[in-house]
Design a protein around this motif. Sequence first.
Motif, PDB file in Angstrom:
ATOM      1  N   VAL A 107      12.198  -6.716 -31.589  1.00  0.00           N
ATOM      2  CA  VAL A 107      11.283  -8.273 -32.173  1.00  0.00           C
ATOM      3  C   VAL A 107      10.339  -8.771 -30.940  1.00  0.00           C
ATOM      4  CG1 VAL A 107      12.955  -8.335 -33.923  1.00  0.00           C
ATOM      5  CG2 VAL A 107      12.947  -9.785 -32.143  1.00  0.00           C
ATOM      6  N   THR A 108       9.670  -9.227 -31.665  1.00  0.00           N
ATOM      7  CA  THR A 108       8.336 -10.193 -30.889  1.00  0.00           C
ATOM      8  C   THR A 108       8.356 -11.908 -31.926  1.00  0.00           C
ATOM      9  OG1 THR A 108       6.384 -10.878 -29.636  1.00  0.00           O
ATOM     10  CG2 THR A 108       6.659  -8.562 -31.332  1.00  0.00           C
ATOM     11  N   ASP A 109       7.731 -12.870 -31.740  1.00  0.00           N
ATOM     12  CA  ASP A 109       7.390 -13.801 -32.369  1.00  0.00           C
ATOM     13  C   ASP A 109       5.745 -14.318 -31.266  1.00  0.00           C
ATOM     14  OD1 ASP A 109       8.283 -15.407 -30.593  1.00  0.00           O
ATOM     15  OD2 ASP A 109      10.458 -16.127 -31.999  1.00  0.00           O
ATOM     16  N   VAL A 110       4.751 -15.247 -31.308  1.00  0.00           N
ATOM     17  CA  VAL A 110       4.301 -15.321 -30.382  1.00  0.00           C
ATOM     18  C   VAL A 110       3.845 -17.067 -31.590  1.00  0.00           C
ATOM     19  CG1 VAL A 110       2.326 -14.677 -32.928  1.00  0.00           C
ATOM     20  CG2 VAL A 110       1.475 -15.898 -30.211  1.00  0.00           C
ATOM     21  N   ASP A 111       3.767 -18.060 -30.755  1.00  0.00           N
ATOM     22  CA  ASP A 111       3.733 -18.900 -31.124  1.00  0.00           C
ATOM     23  C   ASP A 111       1.683 -19.824 -29.943  1.00  0.00           C
ATOM     24  OD1 ASP A 111       3.958 -21.849 -31.113  1.00  0.00           O
ATOM     25  OD2 ASP A 111       5.461 -21.928 -30.346  1.00  0.00           O
ATOM     26  N   PRO A 112       0.802 -20.106 -31.286  1.00  0.00           N
ATOM     27  CA  PRO A 112       0.017 -20.068 -30.446  1.00  0.00           C
ATOM     28  C   PRO A 112      -0.805 -21.872 -30.700  1.00  0.00           C
ATOM     29  CG  PRO A 112      -0.761 -19.570 -32.316  1.00  0.00           C
ATOM     30  CD  PRO A 112       0.692 -19.475 -32.784  1.00  0.00           C
ATOM     31  N   ASP A 113       0.698 -22.461 -30.664  1.00  0.00           N
ATOM     32  CA  ASP A 113       0.726 -24.099 -31.336  1.00  0.00           C
ATOM     33  C   ASP A 113       0.253 -25.033 -29.554  1.00  0.00           C
ATOM     34  OD1 ASP A 113       1.567 -24.249 -33.545  1.00  0.00           O
ATOM     35  OD2 ASP A 113       3.920 -24.868 -33.261  1.00  0.00           O
ATOM     36  N   GLY A 114      -0.018 -26.182 -30.398  1.00  0.00           N
ATOM     37  CA  GLY A 114      -0.215 -27.022 -29.503  1.00  0.00           C
ATOM     38  C   GLY A 114      -2.441 -26.691 -28.619  1.00  0.00           C
ATOM     39  N   SER A 115      -2.488 -26.646 -29.217  1.00  0.00           N
ATOM     40  CA  SER A 115      -3.364 -25.874 -28.320  1.00  0.00           C
ATOM     41  C   SER A 115      -4.845 -26.777 -29.729  1.00  0.00           C
ATOM     42  CB  SER A 115      -4.250 -24.410 -28.089  1.00  0.00           C
ATOM     43  OG  SER A 115      -5.458 -24.570 -28.059  1.00  0.00           O
ATOM     44  N   ASP A 116      -5.891 -27.346 -29.548  1.00  0.00           N
ATOM     45  CA  ASP A 116      -7.053 -28.589 -29.972  1.00  0.00           C
ATOM     46  C   ASP A 116      -8.272 -26.970 -29.574  1.00  0.00           C
ATOM     47  OD1 ASP A 116      -5.276 -29.997 -30.788  1.00  0.00           O
ATOM     48  OD2 ASP A 116      -6.353 -31.682 -28.917  1.00  0.00           O
ATOM     49  N   ASP A 117      -7.986 -26.447 -28.926  1.00  0.00           N
ATOM     50  CA  ASP A 117      -9.361 -25.071 -28.614  1.00  0.00           C
ATOM     51  C   ASP A 117      -9.530 -24.578 -30.362  1.00  0.00           C
ATOM     52  OD1 ASP A 117      -9.206 -24.967 -26.093  1.00  0.00           O
ATOM     53  OD2 ASP A 117      -7.326 -24.205 -25.813  1.00  0.00           O
ATOM     54  N   TRP A 118     -10.431 -23.748 -30.447  1.00  0.00           N
ATOM     55  CA  TRP A 118     -10.889 -23.420 -31.267  1.00  0.00           C
ATOM     56  C   TRP A 118     -10.193 -23.304 -32.752  1.00  0.00           C
ATOM     57  CZ3 TRP A 118      -8.817 -17.886 -33.932  1.00  0.00           C
ATOM     58  CH2 TRP A 118     -10.087 -17.035 -34.546  1.00  0.00           C
ATOM     59  N   GLY A 119     -11.215 -25.491 -32.855  1.00  0.00           N
ATOM     60  CA  GLY A 119     -11.122 -25.629 -33.895  1.00  0.00           C
ATOM     61  C   GLY A 119     -10.111 -26.509 -34.236  1.00  0.00           C
ATOM     62  N   GLY A 120      -9.018 -26.246 -33.363  1.00  0.00           N
ATOM     63  CA  GLY A 120      -7.661 -26.649 -33.985  1.00  0.00           C
ATOM     64  C   GLY A 120      -7.098 -25.634 -34.577  1.00  0.00           C
ATOM     65  N   ILE A 121      -7.495 -24.125 -34.818  1.00  0.00           N
ATOM     66  CA  ILE A 121      -6.543 -23.424 -35.355  1.00  0.00           C
ATOM     67  C   ILE A 121      -5.808 -22.668 -35.350  1.00  0.00           C
ATOM     68  CG2 ILE A 121      -6.455 -20.680 -36.382  1.00  0.00           C
ATOM     69  CD1 ILE A 121      -9.579 -21.349 -37.465  1.00  0.00           C
ATOM     70  N   PRO A 122      -5.511 -23.257 -33.719  1.00  0.00           N
ATOM     71  CA  PRO A 122      -4.051 -22.433 -33.008  1.00  0.00           C
ATOM     72  C   PRO A 122      -2.495 -23.776 -33.598  1.00  0.00           C
ATOM     73  CG  PRO A 122      -6.228 -21.897 -31.749  1.00  0.00           C
ATOM     74  CD  PRO A 122      -6.436 -22.682 -32.643  1.00  0.00           C
ATOM     75  N   ASP A 123      -3.246 -24.849 -33.258  1.00  0.00           N
ATOM     76  CA  ASP A 123      -2.250 -26.169 -33.007  1.00  0.00           C
ATOM     77  C   ASP A 123      -1.837 -26.104 -34.952  1.00  0.00           C
ATOM     78  OD1 ASP A 123      -0.724 -27.779 -32.561  1.00  0.00           O
ATOM     79  OD2 ASP A 123      -2.157 -29.262 -33.451  1.00  0.00           O
ATOM     80  N   ASN A 124      -2.609 -25.661 -35.575  1.00  0.00           N
ATOM     81  CA  ASN A 124      -2.462 -25.632 -36.730  1.00  0.00           C
ATOM     82  C   ASN A 124      -1.184 -24.532 -37.933  1.00  0.00           C
ATOM     83  OD1 ASN A 124      -3.650 -28.146 -38.409  1.00  0.00           O
ATOM     84  ND2 ASN A 124      -5.421 -27.516 -36.885  1.00  0.00           N
ATOM     85  N   THR A 125      -1.876 -23.457 -36.648  1.00  0.00           N
ATOM     86  CA  THR A 125      -1.577 -21.877 -37.671  1.00  0.00           C
ATOM     87  C   THR A 125       0.450 -21.926 -37.457  1.00  0.00           C
ATOM     88  OG1 THR A 125      -3.372 -20.829 -37.392  1.00  0.00           O
ATOM     89  CG2 THR A 125      -1.515 -20.088 -37.135  1.00  0.00           C
ATOM     90  N   GLY A 126       0.632 -22.832 -36.526  1.00  0.00           N
ATOM     91  CA  GLY A 126       2.414 -22.596 -36.133  1.00  0.00           C
ATOM     92  C   GLY A 126       2.944 -21.593 -35.478  1.00  0.00           C
ATOM     93  N   CYS A 127       4.306 -20.926 -35.230  1.00  0.00           N
ATOM     94  CA  CYS A 127       5.428 -20.092 -34.896  1.00  0.00           C
ATOM     95  C   CYS A 127       5.047 -18.931 -35.964  1.00  0.00           C
ATOM     96  CB  CYS A 127       6.071 -20.035 -34.087  1.00  0.00           C
ATOM     97  SG  CYS A 127       6.905 -18.644 -33.918  1.00  0.00           S
ATOM     98  N   SER A 128       4.568 -17.559 -35.789  1.00  0.00           N
ATOM     99  CA  SER A 128       4.831 -16.776 -36.420  1.00  0.00           C
ATOM    100  C   SER A 128       6.241 -16.362 -36.967  1.00  0.00           C
ATOM    101  CB  SER A 128       4.091 -15.018 -35.826  1.00  0.00           C
ATOM    102  OG  SER A 128       5.152 -14.497 -34.399  1.00  0.00           O
ATOM    103  N   ASP A 129       5.585 -15.578 -37.907  1.00  0.00           N
ATOM    104  CA  ASP A 129       7.183 -15.360 -37.968  1.00  0.00           C
ATOM    105  C   ASP A 129       7.881 -14.089 -36.995  1.00  0.00           C
ATOM    106  OD1 ASP A 129       7.463 -16.308 -40.651  1.00  0.00           O
ATOM    107  OD2 ASP A 129       6.866 -14.473 -40.993  1.00  0.00           O
ATOM    108  N   GLU A 130       9.248 -13.491 -37.171  1.00  0.00           N
ATOM    109  CA  GLU A 130       9.771 -12.610 -36.260  1.00  0.00           C
ATOM    110  C   GLU A 130       9.191 -10.956 -36.559  1.00  0.00           C
ATOM    111  OE1 GLU A 130      13.953 -13.275 -35.539  1.00  0.00           O
ATOM    112  OE2 GLU A 130      13.510 -14.082 -33.513  1.00  0.00           O
ATOM    113  N   VAL A 131       8.553  -9.980 -36.077  1.00  0.00           N
ATOM    114  CA  VAL A 131       7.777  -8.700 -36.640  1.00  0.00           C
ATOM    115  C   VAL A 131       8.464  -7.981 -35.593  1.00  0.00           C
ATOM    116  CG1 VAL A 131       5.956 -10.097 -37.819  1.00  0.00           C
ATOM    117  CG2 VAL A 131       6.197  -9.245 -35.582  1.00  0.00           C
ATOM    118  N   LEU A 132       8.012  -6.854 -35.799  1.00  0.00           N
ATOM    119  CA  LEU A 132       8.725  -5.286 -35.392  1.00  0.00           C
ATOM    120  C   LEU A 132       6.992  -4.835 -33.760  1.00  0.00           C
ATOM    121  CD1 LEU A 132      10.116  -2.856 -34.668  1.00  0.00           C
ATOM    122  CD2 LEU A 132       8.531  -1.860 -36.103  1.00  0.00           C
ATOM    123  N   VAL A 133       8.205  -5.022 -32.565  1.00  0.00           N
ATOM    124  CA  VAL A 133       7.433  -4.446 -31.437  1.00  0.00           C
ATOM    125  C   VAL A 133       7.710  -2.786 -31.473  1.00  0.00           C
ATOM    126  CG1 VAL A 133       8.883  -5.568 -30.011  1.00  0.00           C
ATOM    127  CG2 VAL A 133       6.422  -5.180 -29.176  1.00  0.00           C
TER     128      VAL A 133
END
Length: 261
Positions: free
Chosen positions: A93-119
Motif C-alpha cells: 500500500v502507498t499514499d501520497v501527500d502533496p500538501d503544503g505547496s502553493d505551487d501550480w496555482g495552489g492545487i497541491p495544497d488544496n488536494t490533500g493526502c490521497s487514499d491508501e492505494v495498491l502499489v
Amino acid sequence: MKRLIIIMIGALLMSTPVFAFDFMGPATSRLKDSGKASVGAEYFWSSMEIDADSLPDLDLTSDTIDDFEIDKVTANLALGMGRGSEIFFRFGVTDVDPDGSDDWGGIPDNTGCSDEVLVLGGGAKWTLYEDANFGWGILTQVSWAEYDFDGRSYPVGDHDVEFSPEFELIEVQIATGPTLKLNKDLAIFGGPFLYFLNGEADFEGTIDGSGATISADLDQESILGGYVGTELGLGQNAVISFEVQATSGSHGMGGQFVWKF
C-alpha cells in the motif's frame, strides 16, 4: 533461458517512461543459487520535486511541485535464477501527500493526502563480480500506483473549481555499485543510480460551475542520484537493511527485513 528471462525483464523496466524512489538494497544478489527464495517487508518514504505541465483551462503554466511526499509499505518476494542473479516482485500500500505547496496555482495544497492505494512492482539483480569480502552488482526495478483523492472545492487564480483528482505514477530506478562485507554479519552498500519520474494528473469535476475533465503530464528532471546503506545478518537466514537515497531535488530513506529460504 534464465538469463534471457532476466534480460527481458531488464529491457522492459528500462523502456518504462516513469520512475521514482523504492527501496533498493545491495545491487548484488543475496540469492546465489537457482531456486533459492526469500520473503521480506519494506518501508520507504520519499520527498520529491515533480515538474507539472501547464493547465490552460485554469490559466496555469508549467511549474514545479515541491515536497511531493510518498509513503510505501510493501512485501517483497525474490527468486534466485542462478549465476548470481535474482528476480523479485513487490506489492503493498502507498499514499501520497502533496500538501503544503502553493505551487501550480495552489492545487497541491488544496488536494490533500490521497487514499491508501495498491502499489505493484518488480525488478532484477545481477552480481557482476564477487569475492569473500567484496562484490559489485547492477539492479533495475519498477513500481506502479494510481493515487485517488477526495473531491474538494477551492479557488485556482480567478477560477472556482471542484475536482476529484487521480495521479498515476510508474517508478523506476537503475543502480550499480559495491557491497563491502565488514565482517560475517555486517555489510555496507551503495552507488550511483538513474532516477526518473513520469506520470499523469487527471482532474474531473467543475470549473466555474461547468463540467470539466483536464489532465497534465508529470515528470522529474533529476535523473542521477546516489545511495548508501547498511545491512546486518541475523543468524543464517534473516537480514535487516537501512538505506538513504538522494538526487539534486529529491531524497528518501527506508528499511527492509528479509528471510531467506
